[in-house]
Enzyme design. Structure first.
Site, PDB file in Angstrom:
ATOM      1  N   GLY A  98      -6.601  -9.237 -46.080  1.00 16.14           N
ATOM      2  CA  GLY A  98      -6.524 -10.684 -45.838  1.00 16.14           C
ATOM      3  C   GLY A  98      -6.165 -11.524 -47.047  1.00 16.14           C
ATOM      4  N   ASP A 104      -9.898 -13.695 -48.489  1.00 12.99           N
ATOM      5  CA  ASP A 104      -9.306 -14.762 -47.685  1.00 12.99           C
ATOM      6  C   ASP A 104     -10.349 -15.772 -47.223  1.00 12.99           C
ATOM      7  OD1 ASP A 104     -10.547 -12.899 -46.003  1.00 12.99           O
ATOM      8  OD2 ASP A 104      -8.852 -12.666 -44.643  1.00 12.99           O
ATOM      9  N   ASP A 163     -17.025 -15.824 -44.333  1.00 10.25           N
ATOM     10  CA  ASP A 163     -17.465 -16.196 -42.987  1.00 10.25           C
ATOM     11  C   ASP A 163     -18.971 -15.920 -42.901  1.00 10.25           C
ATOM     12  OD1 ASP A 163     -17.177 -17.014 -40.318  1.00 10.25           O
ATOM     13  OD2 ASP A 163     -16.799 -14.988 -39.625  1.00 10.25           O
ATOM     14  N   ASP A 203      -5.396 -12.479 -40.149  1.00 19.53           N
ATOM     15  CA  ASP A 203      -4.770 -11.885 -38.968  1.00 19.53           C
ATOM     16  C   ASP A 203      -5.604 -12.068 -37.715  1.00 19.53           C
ATOM     17  OD1 ASP A 203      -6.856 -10.007 -39.861  1.00 19.53           O
ATOM     18  OD2 ASP A 203      -6.060  -8.712 -38.283  1.00 19.53           O
TER      19      ASP A 203
HETATM   20  P1  IMP Z   1     -17.433 -11.941 -43.293  1.00 20.24           P
HETATM   21  O1  IMP Z   1     -17.710 -10.574 -43.817  1.00 20.24           O
HETATM   22  O2  IMP Z   1     -18.143 -12.232 -42.000  1.00 20.24           O
HETATM   23  O3  IMP Z   1     -17.625 -13.060 -44.304  1.00 20.24           O
HETATM   24  O4  IMP Z   1     -15.928 -11.981 -42.844  1.00 20.24           O
HETATM   25  C1  IMP Z   1     -14.978 -11.705 -43.700  1.00 20.24           C
HETATM   26  C2  IMP Z   1     -13.760 -11.121 -43.058  1.00 20.24           C
HETATM   27  O5  IMP Z   1     -13.628 -11.377 -41.657  1.00 20.24           O
HETATM   28  C3  IMP Z   1     -12.619 -11.830 -43.707  1.00 20.24           C
HETATM   29  O6  IMP Z   1     -12.228 -11.184 -44.903  1.00 20.24           O
HETATM   30  C4  IMP Z   1     -11.569 -11.823 -42.643  1.00 20.24           C
HETATM   31  O7  IMP Z   1     -10.797 -10.657 -42.768  1.00 20.24           O
HETATM   32  C5  IMP Z   1     -12.324 -11.805 -41.336  1.00 20.24           C
HETATM   33  N1  IMP Z   1     -12.387 -13.156 -40.712  1.00 20.24           N
HETATM   34  C6  IMP Z   1     -13.430 -13.990 -40.627  1.00 20.24           C
HETATM   35  N2  IMP Z   1     -13.110 -15.135 -40.006  1.00 20.24           N
HETATM   36  C7  IMP Z   1     -11.798 -15.039 -39.685  1.00 20.24           C
HETATM   37  C8  IMP Z   1     -10.848 -15.913 -39.021  1.00 20.24           C
HETATM   38  O8  IMP Z   1     -11.132 -17.067 -38.613  1.00 20.24           O
HETATM   39  N3  IMP Z   1      -9.608 -15.417 -38.891  1.00 20.24           N
HETATM   40  C9  IMP Z   1      -9.206 -14.178 -39.332  1.00 20.24           C
HETATM   41  N4  IMP Z   1     -10.045 -13.344 -39.968  1.00 20.24           N
HETATM   42  C10 IMP Z   1     -11.332 -13.764 -40.133  1.00 20.24           C
HETATM   43 MG    MG Z   2     -10.829  -9.490 -45.022  1.00 17.19          MG
END
Ligand code: IMP
Ligand code: MG
Length: 183
Positions: A43, A99, A102, A158
């Site tokens: 990402g 990227d 979240d 993506d």
């Molecule tokens: P986390 O581990 O929940 O913080 O999420 C991180 C990963 O989830 C990011 O590096 C993204 O690859 C993916 N992700 C989270 N939200 C989105 C979104 O809105 N669109 C696309 N990918 C996302």
């Molecule tokens: Mg990612």
């Protein structure tokens, strides 16, 4: 791809301006230091490529492959490191680039891992910050844009491995998510 887009959330101009601002901050903070960037695949690729070309001094660079999302807009419960970085980071100033923060699962996992290799300093930098869904106590030191709950694509992000090459950040039409059996 244009027909699949419901709304552009962050334009190319907004991204360009914000990256210029961010690069100035990073130049201020990392000049004269042995700066090592570790980018989280896939990402961060577009963000990374544009950002590092605004840096006027040598940087050390490697990538780490971490996956949380798999094939849907819903996160799986844990983050897996599929491929570790190879560069030596002991005693170095390390910046992790991703990227989006979240839930924070990816950043937490990656930062915890990197910390074991004894960097001198360790910080993180994201293009997007979605604090409403944070489940892990993680706050990136550098972040370009705060965003809401809508699942976004483009500029590296993506949906089912597509749309990374859009030059802006956008929300897709419901039909696109439905077509792939998610909604
Ligand atoms: P986390 O581990 O929940 O913080 O999420 C991180 C990963 O989830 C990011 O590096 C993204 O690859 C993916 N992700 C989270 N939200 C989105 C979104 O809105 N669109 C696309 N990918 C996302
Ligand atoms: Mg990612």
């Amino acid at each position: 791809m244009e027909k699949d887009i419901a709304k552009i959330v962050i334009s190319e101009d907004q991204i360009r301006n914000k990256l210029l601002e961010l690069s100035k901050t990073l130049i201020r903070d990392y000049t004269g230091k042995e700066w090592t960037i570790i980018a989280v695949l896939n990402g961060s690729l577009v963000f990374l490529a544009d950002l590092i070309r605004l840096i006027p001094f040598p940087i050390r660079l490697d990538t780490i492959d971490a996956a949380t999302y798999g094939e849907s807009t819903f996160p799986t419960t844990e983050t897996k490191i599929n491929r570790q970085f190879k560069i030596d980071i002991e005693g170095k100033h390390v910046l992790v680039i991703d990227d989006i923060a979240d839930t924070g699962s990816t950043l937490k996992r990656v930062l915890d891992d990197i910390r074991k290799y004894k960097p001198r300093t360790l910080k993180s930098c994201v293009l997007l910050n979605r604090s409403s869904r944070r489940r892990f106590n993680i706050q990136p030191e550098y972040s370009c844009f705060d965003i809401g709950d809508d699942f976004v694509v483009g500029y590296g992000l993506d949906y089912n491995n597509k749309y990374r090459n859009l030059p802006f950040i956008a929300v897709l039409k419901d039909a696109c998510y439905r077509r792939e059996g998610i909604l």
